[in-house]
Scaffold this motif. Structure first.
Motif, PDB file in Angstrom:
ATOM      1  N   SER A 206       0.866  -1.172   0.000  1.00  8.39           N
ATOM      2  CA  SER A 206       0.000   0.000   0.000  1.00  8.39           C
ATOM      3  C   SER A 206       0.905   1.225   0.000  1.00  8.39           C
ATOM      4  O   SER A 206       2.127   1.115   0.119  1.00  8.39           O
ATOM      5  CB  SER A 206      -0.940  -0.007   1.208  1.00  8.39           C
ATOM      6  OG  SER A 206      -0.222  -0.159   2.415  1.00  8.39           O
TER       7      SER A 206
ATOM      8  N   ARG B  80     -13.540   4.182   3.145  1.00 14.11           N
ATOM      9  CA  ARG B  80     -13.387   3.241   2.040  1.00 14.11           C
ATOM     10  C   ARG B  80     -14.561   3.372   1.094  1.00 14.11           C
ATOM     11  O   ARG B  80     -15.667   3.793   1.476  1.00 14.11           O
ATOM     12  CB  ARG B  80     -13.244   1.812   2.534  1.00 14.11           C
ATOM     13  CG  ARG B  80     -14.389   1.274   3.309  1.00 14.11           C
ATOM     14  CD  ARG B  80     -14.072  -0.079   3.958  1.00 14.11           C
ATOM     15  NE  ARG B  80     -13.385  -0.996   3.091  1.00 14.11           N
ATOM     16  CZ  ARG B  80     -12.110  -1.377   3.268  1.00 14.11           C
ATOM     17  NH1 ARG B  80     -11.417  -0.917   4.298  1.00 14.11           N
ATOM     18  NH2 ARG B  80     -11.534  -2.220   2.435  1.00 14.11           N
TER      19      ARG B  80
ATOM     20  N   GLY C 239     -13.956  -1.364  -2.321  1.00 14.30           N
ATOM     21  CA  GLY C 239     -12.820  -1.852  -1.545  1.00 14.30           C
ATOM     22  C   GLY C 239     -11.622  -0.933  -1.479  1.00 14.30           C
ATOM     23  O   GLY C 239     -10.653  -1.236  -0.770  1.00 14.30           O
ATOM     24  N   HIS C 240     -11.633   0.192  -2.184  1.00 16.91           N
ATOM     25  CA  HIS C 240     -10.525   1.146  -2.074  1.00 16.91           C
ATOM     26  C   HIS C 240     -10.634   1.889  -0.741  1.00 16.91           C
ATOM     27  O   HIS C 240     -11.738   2.191  -0.279  1.00 16.91           O
ATOM     28  CB  HIS C 240     -10.552   2.134  -3.235  1.00 16.91           C
ATOM     29  CG  HIS C 240     -10.308   1.496  -4.563  1.00 16.91           C
ATOM     30  ND1 HIS C 240      -9.055   1.251  -5.049  1.00 16.91           N
ATOM     31  CD2 HIS C 240     -11.179   1.019  -5.489  1.00 16.91           C
ATOM     32  CE1 HIS C 240      -9.139   0.667  -6.238  1.00 16.91           C
ATOM     33  NE2 HIS C 240     -10.425   0.508  -6.531  1.00 16.91           N
ATOM     34  N   TRP C 241      -9.493   2.192  -0.115  1.00 14.70           N
ATOM     35  CA  TRP C 241      -9.519   2.810   1.208  1.00 14.70           C
ATOM     36  C   TRP C 241      -8.434   3.878   1.331  1.00 14.70           C
ATOM     37  O   TRP C 241      -7.411   3.833   0.630  1.00 14.70           O
ATOM     38  CB  TRP C 241      -9.346   1.771   2.316  1.00 14.70           C
ATOM     39  CG  TRP C 241      -8.072   0.964   2.206  1.00 14.70           C
ATOM     40  CD1 TRP C 241      -7.908  -0.219   1.558  1.00 14.70           C
ATOM     41  CD2 TRP C 241      -6.783   1.311   2.741  1.00 14.70           C
ATOM     42  NE1 TRP C 241      -6.596  -0.635   1.648  1.00 14.70           N
ATOM     43  CE2 TRP C 241      -5.895   0.272   2.370  1.00 14.70           C
ATOM     44  CE3 TRP C 241      -6.317   2.383   3.492  1.00 14.70           C
ATOM     45  CZ2 TRP C 241      -4.547   0.289   2.734  1.00 14.70           C
ATOM     46  CZ3 TRP C 241      -4.972   2.407   3.851  1.00 14.70           C
ATOM     47  CH2 TRP C 241      -4.109   1.361   3.480  1.00 14.70           C
TER      48      TRP C 241
ATOM     49  N   GLY D  74      -6.053  -0.798  -1.979  1.00 15.23           N
ATOM     50  CA  GLY D  74      -7.279  -1.391  -2.476  1.00 15.23           C
ATOM     51  C   GLY D  74      -7.021  -2.257  -3.700  1.00 15.23           C
ATOM     52  O   GLY D  74      -5.862  -2.495  -4.083  1.00 15.23           O
TER      53      GLY D  74
ATOM     54  N   GLN E 298      -7.154  -4.373   4.150  1.00 20.45           N
ATOM     55  CA  GLN E 298      -6.236  -3.542   3.380  1.00 20.45           C
ATOM     56  C   GLN E 298      -6.021  -4.048   1.955  1.00 20.45           C
ATOM     57  O   GLN E 298      -5.571  -3.305   1.103  1.00 20.45           O
ATOM     58  CB  GLN E 298      -4.906  -3.430   4.126  1.00 20.45           C
ATOM     59  CG  GLN E 298      -5.038  -2.684   5.453  1.00 20.45           C
ATOM     60  CD  GLN E 298      -3.817  -1.860   5.765  1.00 20.45           C
ATOM     61  OE1 GLN E 298      -2.713  -2.198   5.394  1.00 20.45           O
ATOM     62  NE2 GLN E 298      -4.018  -0.740   6.446  1.00 20.45           N
TER      63      GLN E 298
ATOM     64  N   GLY F   7      -8.489  -4.936   0.177  1.00 14.36           N
ATOM     65  CA  GLY F   7      -9.683  -4.528  -0.556  1.00 14.36           C
ATOM     66  C   GLY F   7     -10.475  -5.683  -1.119  1.00 14.36           C
ATOM     67  O   GLY F   7     -11.040  -5.591  -2.216  1.00 14.36           O
TER      68      GLY F   7
END
Length: 481
Positions: free
Chosen positions: A173, A191, A195-197, A219, A345, A347
């Motif tokens: 990440s 998020r 699933g992107h955060w 993600g 993490q 995603g």
């Protein structure tokens, strides 16, 4: 010998250890392969226990006066723990690693201890009475002991062939120091549905008073090889996916890719060589636990090496470094892995994982759960296994800061000696045998009687019959002079 202790690596762990050795009156050489101090803030916060330890060395007040370091709220897997904010005398504070390194390096330089830069270690050999280290320049340094504080890709650990079991990284990440527009002041973990955060934490302000942020994002499709440079557009796109147009990137200070690798050295001691900080344990950076754990490694090891060099350490004392710190490092790896899983993490969007996160978030609203997690994250819940800890609740824990007339007990630890608080003046004769390494104070106060090690941990409390044994166990043979 060229020096008593050679410390390889001048990050927070190595700098703290060098200062502990200075306090103990032990000559130290501090070497680092970098030509100049790193500008990368690999961590952004300082735990309560670390601040207490700095206070016990007289470092906290000048550190806090060195800039704007706001108080923050602890979190576990992005779930805030507001009930813990005022639980300790020193709350969690936002102090970037680069600030801590600069402060400690200046402090050491003021005491004529300077980092030897451009010193890349290439060879290591142990002998019966010391260690020989060879650097790329051809320079050879001989020391009684050597400490590896040279990071997760430790050259010392590699030269030792030390076991470093665990799990390799399965994803990456992005971590970055940035200025953002529209981010607000509070910690944020958000998020998108796919699933992107993005996680955002305050880092205080820059020299112009502008707010800085530690940003992390990831993600699906964002796990790239570590050596792929992070671009501004990548960060802008990550912010857009999660926040839309509400948050924008104003300035990128630095960025790197981090992994979720989780490894820990099987042994922290290899003869006269010791592993500390990231050289001993690596994990996904969450909550600055790696930096704080490394600093605590140094605080635990420093006074013990000082005692060994000065000739009064009991035979077992250096072995207690591994016995006390290895379980702490293992516990940090476990809690970081749990947080990484709950934060999803990678995603995955796994609905079972989302259900587990929801249940955990509900449990985390309970005071008892918040206090337990705070004990885990603040460093205040660490209890070392010690003789007497089964019978006395204080033994093995950080010593409370007690008022002893005009001074605090934390202030009396600044000389790096043991401290016996003896409010009823009962133990003068016994303690006098160790007066060259243990101070005795407290007559006429209502403080709790206790014996405190130089690193600020209680090693005896209450039982009069156990004091002599505790003094011998931690401070060696009594002084008969």
């Amino acid at each position: 010998m060229d020096t008593d202790v050679l410390v390889v690596g001048a990050g927070p762990t190595g700098l703290t250890l060098a200062n502990e050795l200075r306090v103990a009156g032990v000559p130290v050489v501090l070497a680092d392969k970098l030509s100049q101090r790193s500008t990368l803030s690999k961590a952004g916060g300082v735990q309560s226990r670390t601040q207490e330890a700095f206070d016990q060395r007289g470092l906290l007040e000048p550190l806090l006066a060195d800039g704007n370091h706001p108080v923050g709220t602890a979190h576990f897997a992005g779930i805030t723990l507001p009930l813990t904010r005022d639980r300790h005398a020193q709350p969690w504070r936002s102090i970037p690693q680069v600030v801590i390194e600069e402060f400690l390096e200046r402090h050491l330089a003021a005491h004529d201890i300077h980092v030897r830069r451009d010193h890349e270690l290439t060879g290591l050999a142990q002998h019966e009475d010391g260690v020989t280290a060879t650097f790329a320049s051809g320079e050879v340094v001989r020391s009684r002991y050597l400490v590896a504080a040279d990071g997760g890709r430790s050259t010392v650990r590699s030269l030792l062939g030390a076991e470093f079991p665990g799990r390799p990284g399965t994803m990456t990440s992005v971590a970055a120091d940035v200025r953002l527009g529209g981010a607000g002041q509070a910690m944020t973990h958000a998020r998108s549905e796919d699933g992107h955060w993005v996680s955002v934490f305050p880092l205080g302000t820059d020299t112009r008073g502008r707010p800085l942020r530690r940003l992390a994002l990831g993600g699906p499709g964002r796990s790239l090889p570590r050596d792929v440079p992070v671009t501004e557009e990548e960060i802008r796109e990550g912010l857009r996916v999660v926040f839309g147009s509400r948050v924008e990137l104003l300035e990128l200070r630095y960025a790197r890719r981090i992994t979720n690798a989780a490894r820990q050295a099987a042994r922290y001691r290899h003869g006269r060589v010791f592993l500390a900080g990231d050289a001993a344990h690596v994990h996904l950076p969450i909550g600055a636990q790696g930096m704080n754990t490394g600093i605590q490694d140094a605080l635990n090891l420093g006074w013990k090496l000082g005692a060994a060099v000065r000739g009064w350490a009991p035979e077992h004392l250096l072995d207690t470094y591994h016995a006390e710190r290895h379980p702490v490092g293992a516990a940090v790896l476990r809690n970081v892995q749990a947080q990484s899983l709950l934060m999803d993490q990678q995603g995955t969007g796994d609905p079972d994982l989302a259900a587990a996160k929801g249940l955990f978030a509900a449990l985390a609203e309970l005071r008892e759960v918040q206090y337990h997690l705070d004990d885990v994250l603040s460093g205040m819940g660490i209890r070392y296994p010690m003789p007497g800890s089964d019978d006395q609740p204080l033994v093995g824990l950080p010593a409370p800061d007690q008022h002893l007339g005009p001074v605090r007990s934390h202030e009396l630890l600044r000389c790096g000696r043991g401290l016996l608080i003896d409010p009823a003046d009962r133990f003068g004769e016994v303690a006098g045998r160790w007066r060259d390494r243990v101070d005795r104070v407290g007559q006429g106060t209502d403080a709790e009687p206790m014996l405190i090690r130089p690193d600020g941990y209680v090693c005896w409390a209450g039982d009069p019959d156990g004091l002599r044994a505790a003094l011998g166990h931690w401070f060696g043979s009594r002084n008969l002079l």
